[in-house]
Design an enzyme around this catalytic site. Structure first.
Site, PDB file in Angstrom:
ATOM      1  N   HIS A  99      -2.895 -31.752  19.440  1.00 18.93           N
ATOM      2  CA  HIS A  99      -3.140 -33.194  19.447  1.00 18.93           C
ATOM      3  C   HIS A  99      -1.879 -33.995  19.113  1.00 18.93           C
ATOM      4  O   HIS A  99      -1.813 -35.190  19.394  1.00 18.93           O
ATOM      5  CB  HIS A  99      -4.293 -33.567  18.498  1.00 18.93           C
ATOM      6  CG  HIS A  99      -3.957 -33.566  17.040  1.00 18.93           C
ATOM      7  ND1 HIS A  99      -4.339 -32.553  16.177  1.00 18.93           N
ATOM      8  CD2 HIS A  99      -3.276 -34.449  16.278  1.00 18.93           C
ATOM      9  CE1 HIS A  99      -3.922 -32.845  14.959  1.00 18.93           C
ATOM     10  NE2 HIS A  99      -3.263 -33.983  14.995  1.00 18.93           N
ATOM     11  N   ASP A 129      -6.532 -26.338  19.157  1.00 21.25           N
ATOM     12  CA  ASP A 129      -5.615 -27.379  18.681  1.00 21.25           C
ATOM     13  C   ASP A 129      -4.248 -26.804  18.313  1.00 21.25           C
ATOM     14  O   ASP A 129      -3.643 -27.203  17.312  1.00 21.25           O
ATOM     15  CB  ASP A 129      -6.210 -28.148  17.498  1.00 21.25           C
ATOM     16  CG  ASP A 129      -5.486 -29.477  17.266  1.00 21.25           C
ATOM     17  OD1 ASP A 129      -4.911 -30.014  18.232  1.00 21.25           O
ATOM     18  OD2 ASP A 129      -5.477 -29.964  16.112  1.00 21.25           O
ATOM     19  N   SER A 209       0.179 -33.255  10.484  1.00 16.11           N
ATOM     20  CA  SER A 209      -0.413 -32.389  11.500  1.00 16.11           C
ATOM     21  C   SER A 209       0.644 -31.539  12.188  1.00 16.11           C
ATOM     22  O   SER A 209       1.672 -32.038  12.636  1.00 16.11           O
ATOM     23  CB  SER A 209      -1.137 -33.236  12.552  1.00 16.11           C
ATOM     24  OG  SER A 209      -2.261 -33.873  12.005  1.00 16.11           O
TER      25      SER A 209
END
Length: 461
Positions: A99, A129, A209
């Site tokens: 992402h 992901d 992230s």
């Protein structure tokens, strides 16, 4: 191997004995610094060298409503996203969250010493992901090792990342939970269900992230991926077991789709099992039964070295390949193809390039003019392939393709040359195509629909 440490006070006493002129206050300063620079501080100093700040540019097209109804065109919007990543192979391979780089048209990675590089997205596994990037530089980089499979509840962990653009931020916590299932929404609105995550109370925010969650030895325990927005100090990381398996089974093998060498190997022996006729390996005299022992200048000490060496190959590069044939090593130079070129060559039996032609057309008011259209020019035929069997020749122009199915026939007109091999990749073996092909028989540079447009059927291999 971990180095033994001398206690701070013992070091001070040792220095005093060796250098009597040193003042006691100087030795106190040495001891204080040594106590502060504890093993955790030293671990972070090493690990952060292999953590990158990722910046991405992306383009999103927003449809614009027409005053006559429906939609026409669109408004382009430039977007930026950022996150973190961790170098896991010294050749410049970076693991991050998908992402973070989803939809990116340009990717930059920044190291803690301000070195900046361009990177390309090699492969991704959207449902996990996870994504694999390759830094575009011919040098080696520091790496973070993957930890053993075991993760312990309440063990100390360190997160390094770039929350809200504050590069190489460090936070400390513990593993506060294991085997958590979490639902999250990706940048394009897709809902993801991530299972078996590590929960931590180390501070994780937007921008963390894709960065590493480390144990006290600086080994990768997981990839930070999502935070609990309705609570404090609840973040989640994809465990190292999942990272390792997705990397080995999906990301590295998928990376090869960008380039083709024209041969396949048996993964446990590295013996070549097939060579595409007329392909780059065949042109370099590589044969079925050869065993690959070096690729791209890297010796393959074990079959585990193959996926990484193979993923490093880029289209149009000249790649040295060393094989063993009848107990003798042979070195060949193979010019890699674009993987999409290779796919069309293998399944359809031809390589194609885009050509733009103008066709007579009339507008809504009946005025005559020309409409440009892209056709696919055949530039190479595979010996005994489907295209050659149909009678196609170099220079023929592929116009449209039709597929037959249970609900009827679907016609495809290609806007980019990549559309054709991508269509082939979605069709099963032995699928039948109806192809419409132009051949400029009188070589006058124009195409006459009544005499130079042909239809034929091809069965894909």
């Amino acid at each position: 191997m971990r180095q033994a440490r001398i206690p701070a006070r013992a070091l001070a006493a040792l220095l005093l004995g060796c250098f009597p002129a040193l003042a006691e206050s100087d030795l106190d300063d040495v001891a204080a610094v040594n106590e502060r620079r504890n093993p955790l501080v030293e671990m972070v100093a090493r690990a952060k060298q292999a953590v990158v700040f990722i910046r991405c540019n992306a383009t999103r097209v927003t449809p614009v409503a027409s005053i006559f109804g429906g939609r026409r065109g669109g408004r382009q919007e430039q977007l930026q996203s950022q996150g973190s990543g961790v170098v896991v192979y010294s050749e410049g391979y970076v693991v991050t969250n998908y992402h973070v780089v989803e939809g990116a048209t340009e990717i930059d990675v920044l190291f803690d010493d301000d070195r900046s590089y361009k990177a390309e997205l090699l492969s991704f596994e959207a449902e996990e992901d996870l994504a694999l990037l390759k830094i575009q530089a011919g040098e080696e980089f520091p790496v973070i090792d993957l930890a053993d499979d075991e993760v312990y509840l309440a063990e100390t962990v360190i997160a390094i990342g770039n929350p809200h653009g504050r590069t190489h931020t460090v936070s400390k916590g513990i593993v506060s939970g294991l085997y958590r299932d979490v639902e999250a929404r990706s940048n394009n609105g897709r809902m993801l269900r991530l299972e078996g995550l590590i929960q931590t109370d180390a501070a994780i925010n937007s921008g963390n992230s894709g960065g590493p969650l480390l144990n006290v030895h600086g080994e990768l325990l997981g990839i930070n991926t999502v935070m609990e927005t309705n609570a404090e100090n609840i973040g989640f990381a994809i465990p190292v077991t999942r990272v390792r398996s997705v990397l080995k089974e999906h990301l590295l093998p998928s990376a090869r789709r960008f380039a083709s060498l024209g041969f396949e190997v048996e993964p446990t022996t590295l013996v070549i099992t097939s060579v595409t006729a007329g392909g780059p390996a065949a042109d370099a005299d590589i044969q079925v039964g050869d065993r690959v022992v070096a690729l791209g200048g890297k010796r393959l000490e074990s079959p585990d070295d193959w996926p990484l060496a193979r993923a490093a190959i880029v289209p149009f590069a000249e790649v040295p390949v060393v094989v063993v044939r009848e107990d003798t090593e042979h070195t060949s130079s193979v010019v890699a193809w674009n993987r999409l070129d290779a796919l069309a060559f293998e399944r359809f039996g031809a390589r194609v390039e885009p050509r733009t032609y103008r066709f007579p057309a009339r507008d809504a008011w009946g005025r005559s003019g020309y409409r440009p259209r892209m056709l696919l020019s055949i530039v190479e035929l595979r010996p005994e392939g489907p295209a050659e069997a149909l009678g196609l020749a170099v220079g023929d122009l592929l116009d449209t393709v039709e597929t037959a199915g249970a609900v009827g026939r679907n016609a495809y007109e290609f806007r980019t040359w990549q559309d054709f091999p991508m269509l082939l990749s979605r069709l099963p073996k032995d699928a039948e195509l109806v192809v419409n092909v132009w051949r400029d028989r009188d070589e006058d540079g124009t195409l006459d629909r009544s005499t130079e447009l042909y239809e034929g059927r091809i069965v894909l291999q």
